[in-house]
Design a protein around this motif. Structure first.
Motif, PDB file in Angstrom:
ATOM      1  N   THR A  62       0.768  -1.621   0.139  1.00 37.03           N
ATOM      2  CA  THR A  62       0.500   0.530  -0.025  1.00 37.03           C
ATOM      3  C   THR A  62       1.276   1.302  -0.263  1.00 37.03           C
ATOM      4  O   THR A  62       1.373   1.715   1.284  1.00 37.03           O
ATOM      5  N   PRO A  63       1.460   1.926  -1.224  1.00 35.74           N
ATOM      6  CA  PRO A  63       2.533   2.761  -0.867  1.00 35.74           C
ATOM      7  C   PRO A  63       1.653   3.927  -0.972  1.00 35.74           C
ATOM      8  O   PRO A  63       2.250   5.262  -0.690  1.00 35.74           O
ATOM      9  N   GLU A  64       0.496   4.570  -0.805  1.00 33.26           N
ATOM     10  CA  GLU A  64      -0.669   5.503  -0.321  1.00 33.26           C
ATOM     11  C   GLU A  64      -1.379   5.099   0.164  1.00 33.26           C
ATOM     12  O   GLU A  64      -1.885   3.640   0.142  1.00 33.26           O
ATOM     13  N   PRO A  65      -3.005   5.749   1.309  1.00 28.45           N
ATOM     14  CA  PRO A  65      -3.356   5.147   2.111  1.00 28.45           C
ATOM     15  C   PRO A  65      -4.994   4.829   1.104  1.00 28.45           C
ATOM     16  O   PRO A  65      -5.636   3.696   1.697  1.00 28.45           O
ATOM     17  N   ARG A  66      -4.691   5.201   0.088  1.00 30.52           N
ATOM     18  CA  ARG A  66      -5.685   4.237  -0.977  1.00 30.52           C
ATOM     19  C   ARG A  66      -5.577   4.429  -2.228  1.00 30.52           C
ATOM     20  O   ARG A  66      -6.200   4.144  -3.106  1.00 30.52           O
ATOM     21  N   GLN A  67      -4.568   3.437  -2.070  1.00 29.00           N
ATOM     22  CA  GLN A  67      -3.939   2.613  -3.055  1.00 29.00           C
ATOM     23  C   GLN A  67      -3.229   1.363  -2.931  1.00 29.00           C
ATOM     24  O   GLN A  67      -3.014   1.025  -2.020  1.00 29.00           O
ATOM     25  N   ILE A  68      -3.362  -0.147  -3.710  1.00 29.78           N
ATOM     26  CA  ILE A  68      -2.784  -0.809  -3.419  1.00 29.78           C
ATOM     27  C   ILE A  68      -2.060  -1.014  -4.754  1.00 29.78           C
ATOM     28  O   ILE A  68      -2.790  -0.874  -5.750  1.00 29.78           O
ATOM     29  N   ASN A  93     -11.232  -1.471  -9.329  1.00 31.16           N
ATOM     30  CA  ASN A  93     -11.114  -1.135 -10.784  1.00 31.16           C
ATOM     31  C   ASN A  93      -9.334  -1.512 -10.690  1.00 31.16           C
ATOM     32  O   ASN A  93      -8.893  -0.539 -11.156  1.00 31.16           O
ATOM     33  N   PRO A  94      -8.933  -2.902 -11.264  1.00 29.27           N
ATOM     34  CA  PRO A  94      -7.085  -2.402 -11.354  1.00 29.27           C
ATOM     35  C   PRO A  94      -6.928  -1.703 -13.089  1.00 29.27           C
ATOM     36  O   PRO A  94      -8.003  -1.629 -13.824  1.00 29.27           O
ATOM     37  N   VAL A  95      -5.584  -1.066 -12.530  1.00 23.59           N
ATOM     38  CA  VAL A  95      -4.841  -0.461 -13.756  1.00 23.59           C
ATOM     39  C   VAL A  95      -3.746  -0.861 -13.690  1.00 23.59           C
ATOM     40  O   VAL A  95      -2.498  -1.133 -12.917  1.00 23.59           O
ATOM     41  N   ASN A  96      -3.852  -1.895 -14.843  1.00 23.83           N
ATOM     42  CA  ASN A  96      -2.912  -2.401 -15.518  1.00 23.83           C
ATOM     43  C   ASN A  96      -1.371  -1.770 -16.205  1.00 23.83           C
ATOM     44  O   ASN A  96      -1.372  -0.621 -17.066  1.00 23.83           O
ATOM     45  N   GLU A  97      -0.364  -1.891 -15.170  1.00 29.40           N
ATOM     46  CA  GLU A  97       1.387  -0.527 -15.654  1.00 29.40           C
ATOM     47  C   GLU A  97       1.794  -1.728 -16.403  1.00 29.40           C
ATOM     48  O   GLU A  97       2.677  -1.554 -15.857  1.00 29.40           O
ATOM     49  N   GLY A  98       1.368  -3.085 -16.939  1.00 32.08           N
ATOM     50  CA  GLY A  98       2.726  -3.643 -17.612  1.00 32.08           C
ATOM     51  C   GLY A  98       2.829  -5.009 -17.010  1.00 32.08           C
ATOM     52  O   GLY A  98       2.437  -5.859 -16.587  1.00 32.08           O
ATOM     53  N   LYS A  99       3.901  -5.115 -15.453  1.00 35.91           N
ATOM     54  CA  LYS A  99       4.622  -5.408 -15.055  1.00 35.91           C
ATOM     55  C   LYS A  99       3.756  -4.865 -13.314  1.00 35.91           C
ATOM     56  O   LYS A  99       3.723  -6.092 -12.347  1.00 35.91           O
ATOM     57  N   VAL A 100       3.301  -4.458 -13.409  1.00 28.06           N
ATOM     58  CA  VAL A 100       2.555  -3.784 -12.227  1.00 28.06           C
ATOM     59  C   VAL A 100       1.281  -3.508 -12.122  1.00 28.06           C
ATOM     60  O   VAL A 100       0.418  -3.375 -13.187  1.00 28.06           O
ATOM     61  N   LEU A 101       0.451  -3.776 -11.320  1.00 26.43           N
ATOM     62  CA  LEU A 101      -1.498  -3.591 -10.920  1.00 26.43           C
ATOM     63  C   LEU A 101      -1.011  -2.581  -9.797  1.00 26.43           C
ATOM     64  O   LEU A 101      -0.758  -2.389  -8.881  1.00 26.43           O
ATOM     65  N   ARG A 102      -2.103  -0.808  -9.704  1.00 27.75           N
ATOM     66  CA  ARG A 102      -2.959  -1.026  -8.933  1.00 27.75           C
ATOM     67  C   ARG A 102      -4.182  -0.889  -9.087  1.00 27.75           C
ATOM     68  O   ARG A 102      -4.574  -0.735 -10.136  1.00 27.75           O
TER      69      ARG A 102
END
Length: 188
Positions: A62-68, A93-102
């Motif tokens: 959890t890099p930010e309080p409102r994000q996994i 609603n996952p955001v796909n950034e290639g090698k990472v999902l946010r």
């Protein structure tokens, strides 16, 4: 069978039930990001030909309080993880950034908070049923020990009082944890 060992077994199983409740409460959304919200999502990994828990496939932070943020150990599993999270209907609603999902954590509405409180109460009731089951098992063992002349009538009464005291103690713990989680969910 000995009364002290039966009491210890009952206490251990009741303790395990309350600990499981705490773990299940971790998966209930409160508006804050937590790896527990997604770590038990079952992912069907086509490359491996098997189903695995998300926590076995990726680092969840959890890099930010409102994000996994989900970083798969194997980048080829990103699409499978994305699909599994969408199919789990967790409201993310996952955001796909290639090698990472946010996963941005949306703000909970009042209605959604009330649904979460209902879920918390359901989990709590399930745990109370388990606690009563442990109590019944202990009481049954007490009656067996009386029939086997290990306990007298008076010592059976004392034994049953000890079992009831354990049950009351753990039900009180479950109620306190439930109230705390409800307050946490309803806090905006």
């Amino acid at each position: 069978m000995e009364p002290t060992s039966v009491l210890e077994e009952v206490e251990i199983s009741m303790e395990a039930s309350v600990e499981q409740m705490a773990a299940e409460f971790g998966s209930v959304r409160t508006g804050k990001a937590s790896p527990a919200l997604v770590e038990n999502v079952t992912v069907e990994v086509k490359a491996y030909g098997s189903k695995m828990k998300l926590r076995e496939l990726a680092v969840i932070t959890t890099p930010e309080p409102r994000q996994i943020m989900i970083q798969p150990y194997d980048a080829s599993t990103v699409e499978d993880i994305d699909r599994a999270i969408r199919e789990a209907q967790l409201g993310f609603n996952p955001v796909n950034e290639g090698k990472v999902l946010r996963l941005p954590i949306p703000e909970l509405t009042e209605e959604r908070r009330r649904e979460m409180v209902k879920r918390v109460k359901t989990i709590s009731e399930d745990i109370k049923v388990r606690l009563r089951s442990c109590r019944k098992e202990g009481m049954d063992n007490g009656k067996k020990m009386k029939n086997e002349n290990i306990l007298t009538e008076d010592s059976l009464h004392d034994f049953e009082a000890q079992i009831q005291a354990l049950t009351d103690k753990f039900v009180k713990q479950a109620d306190a944890a439930t109230s705390a989680k409800e307050a946490e969910v309803m806090t905006v």
